[in-house]
Scaffold this active site. Structure first.
Site, mmCIF file in Angstrom:
data_model
loop_
_atom_site.group_PDB
_atom_site.id
_atom_site.type_symbol
_atom_site.label_atom_id
_atom_site.label_comp_id
_atom_site.label_asym_id
_atom_site.label_seq_id
_atom_site.Cartn_x
_atom_site.Cartn_y
_atom_site.Cartn_z
ATOM 1 N N ASN A 49 0.803 -1.219 0.000
ATOM 2 C CA ASN A 49 0.000 0.000 0.000
ATOM 3 C C ASN A 49 0.839 1.274 0.000
ATOM 4 O O ASN A 49 0.373 2.322 -0.415
ATOM 5 C CB ASN A 49 -0.969 0.014 1.184
ATOM 6 C CG ASN A 49 -0.340 -0.476 2.462
ATOM 7 O OD1 ASN A 49 0.136 -1.611 2.534
ATOM 8 N ND2 ASN A 49 -0.318 0.343 3.474
ATOM 9 N N GLN A 59 -4.826 -3.831 -2.205
ATOM 10 C CA GLN A 59 -4.307 -2.817 -3.125
ATOM 11 C C GLN A 59 -4.247 -3.320 -4.565
ATOM 12 O O GLN A 59 -4.308 -2.532 -5.501
ATOM 13 C CB GLN A 59 -2.899 -2.370 -2.700
ATOM 14 C CG GLN A 59 -2.858 -1.532 -1.441
ATOM 15 C CD GLN A 59 -3.465 -0.151 -1.611
ATOM 16 O OE1 GLN A 59 -3.469 0.421 -2.698
ATOM 17 N NE2 GLN A 59 -3.983 0.385 -0.525
ATOM 18 N N HIS A 78 -13.765 -0.183 -0.611
ATOM 19 C CA HIS A 78 -13.495 1.250 -0.800
ATOM 20 C C HIS A 78 -12.159 1.530 -1.473
ATOM 21 O O HIS A 78 -11.830 2.680 -1.758
ATOM 22 C CB HIS A 78 -13.615 2.002 0.529
ATOM 23 C CG HIS A 78 -12.496 1.802 1.497
ATOM 24 N ND1 HIS A 78 -11.482 2.708 1.642
ATOM 25 C CD2 HIS A 78 -12.228 0.811 2.374
ATOM 26 C CE1 HIS A 78 -10.651 2.301 2.584
ATOM 27 N NE2 HIS A 78 -11.080 1.134 3.042
ATOM 28 N N CYS A 97 2.262 10.273 12.143
ATOM 29 C CA CYS A 97 2.528 11.266 13.166
ATOM 30 C C CYS A 97 1.750 10.865 14.411
ATOM 31 O O CYS A 97 0.540 10.956 14.439
ATOM 32 C CB CYS A 97 2.056 12.625 12.667
ATOM 33 S SG CYS A 97 2.683 13.991 13.621
HETATM 34 C C1 LIG Z 1 -6.662 -0.433 3.128
HETATM 35 C C2 LIG Z 1 -5.956 -1.710 3.320
HETATM 36 C C3 LIG Z 1 -6.409 -2.652 4.253
HETATM 37 C C4 LIG Z 1 -7.564 -2.371 5.182
HETATM 38 O O1 LIG Z 1 -8.803 -2.312 4.533
HETATM 39 P P1 LIG Z 1 -10.019 -1.556 5.231
HETATM 40 O O2 LIG Z 1 -11.190 -1.907 4.397
HETATM 41 O O3 LIG Z 1 -9.693 -0.099 5.195
HETATM 42 O O4 LIG Z 1 -10.139 -2.088 6.607
HETATM 43 C C5 LIG Z 1 -5.732 -3.844 4.348
HETATM 44 N N1 LIG Z 1 -4.663 -4.121 3.581
HETATM 45 C C6 LIG Z 1 -4.199 -3.244 2.674
HETATM 46 C C7 LIG Z 1 -3.021 -3.614 1.832
HETATM 47 C C8 LIG Z 1 -4.822 -2.010 2.519
HETATM 48 O O5 LIG Z 1 -4.342 -1.136 1.635
#
Ligand SMILES: *Cc1c(COP(=O)(O)O)cnc(C)c1O
Length: 379
Positions: free
Chosen positions: A151, A179, A201, A325
């Site tokens: 990510n 991702q 999302h 932070c």
């Molecule tokens: C955003 C993310 C998550 C967490 O997903 P949520 O739906 O925000 O709880 C887990 N793993 C990776 C690699 C992400 O980018």
């Protein structure tokens, strides 16, 4: 002020078509999917239809798909659920140092109750070493969990090769593909993955809904105790609008795959090219080629990332810094440290992740402002 959003790895706006498809399930078709009257039964059907859509896109069986509240829950359910259901076979798990906190902290929890976890190093591109992976396998190893794509730096791991090694030793293989989905083609059968997590999302679906794939016959226990929903594997009244939304978002991601990735890769490469030509003392983090199409992560020497983000925000630019932070102290990104970025450079990192609403003018605006702000901050 016009807002220019370059933080698609953090979250994405909901696609209008997705929203349209979700809306009837809030006020009109709101029946509980476990209810025995028509409005409930219809919603159970809608859930199963969504499950079939997802299964078709991922190339797995519909009964291998479960709906959750997001990527975090999916990672928890898979890692803890598989570990706890298989603890008689062994108590060792292998993961990497650059996983999302949902994976790392699930592993830390398992360590607190008697499991042992190996956190693999990554090279300067952010990629694990397959020989190191194989060397750490022992007769107690039950699960390998390695993210599909990172990510922060967008690095894509050799998933098929990892799955091949896991398969050879009869070890379950999970990948956090939150991702990757929408940016990398994911064919579960071809890749031979045992478990995978997704989050709505991150691909223009709603927040608060996620997907778990777990291969048939892989034993796992549920994390929520409650009703009989999701074949006893995930209790709680189903989020029907969310499930309809995530399925539609997945369908759109699949249909627009080539066009979408071509566009964001073009914007990203243009950004790299502009920054490299116009701003001195920079370091591009992650691999140049083996990375997500929309991800750019750059360290600017002598810059405080938090200040940089604040200045960009004043000009309507949303981006992200790897450094968290906490309590007024800037902590270096553990991902950047793991790929060997010197500590003082990590403070000046900027992650820019492109998405469907971005256009080339937005990138021009971003680079113009970035150049100006960095000159100011360096003086
Ligand atoms: C955003 C993310 C998550 C967490 O997903 P949520 O739906 O925000 O709880 C887990 N793993 C990776 C690699 C992400 O980018």
């Amino acid at each position: 002020m016009k807002i220019r959003y370059f933080d698609h790895a953090a979250t994405t706006p909901v696609n209008r078509d997705v929203l349209k498809e979700m809306l009837p399930y809030f006020c009109e078709e709101f029946g509980n999917a476990s209810a025995l009257y028509g409005m409930g039964k219809k919603n159970k059907e809608i859930i199963n239809l969504s499950r079939m859509k997802i299964a078709q896109i991922l190339n797995c069986k519909a009964n291998e798909i479960y709906f959750t509240s997001g990527g975090t829950e999916s990672d928890n359910l898979i890692i803890k659920g598989i570990a706890l259901a298989n603890k008689r076979r062994g108590n060792h798990i292998i993961t990497s140092k650059i996983e999302h906190p949902a994976v790392i902290n699930s592993c830390r929890f398992l360590e607190s109750i008697g499991f042992t976890v190996t956190y693999l190093d990554v090279d300067e591109r952010g990629i694990i070493d397959l020989n190191q992976l194989e060397r750490h396998i022992n007769r107690n190893t039950i699960l390998i969990s390695i993210m599909f794509a990172n990510n922060e730096i967008g690095t894509i791991q050799p998933i098929r090769e990892i799955a091949e090694i896991a398969g050879r030793y009869n070890i379950y293989f999970h990948t956090d593909a939150v991702q990757a989905f929408g940016n990398v083609k994911i064919d579960i059968e071809k890749l031979n993955i045992d478990a995978l997590s997704l989050s709505g999302h991150k691909f223009y679906g709603p927040k608060g809904v996620g997907i778990v794939y777990i291969k048939e016959n892989v034993p796992f226990i549920r994390m929520e105790d409650g009703g009989h929903q999701e074949k006893e594997k995930r209790a709680g009244t189903e989020n029907v609008p969310g499930i309809v939304g995530i399925a539609r978002a997945a369908e759109i991601a699949e249909n627009n795959f080539n066009e979408y990735n071509k566009k964001i890769k073009y914007l990203r490469d243009y950004y790299f090219w502009q920054v490299e030509n116009r701003i001195s003392d920079i370091k591009i983090n992650g691999d140049r080629k083996l990375r997500l199409s929309g991800n750019a992560n750059i360290c600017f020497a002598g810059i405080d990332g938090a200040k940089l983000l604040a200045r960009l925000d004043e000009r309507g630019i949303c981006a992200s810094s790897g450094s968290a932070c906490s309590a007024g102290l800037i902590a270096s990104s553990y991902v950047l440290l793991a790929i060997g970025v010197p500590k003082n450079l990590t403070y000046g990192s900027l992650r820019v992740t492109f998405g469907s609403e971005n256009e080339i003018e937005d990138v021009e605006f971003l680079v113009d402002n970035l150049q100006e702000i960095i000159e100011q901050l360096r003086n």
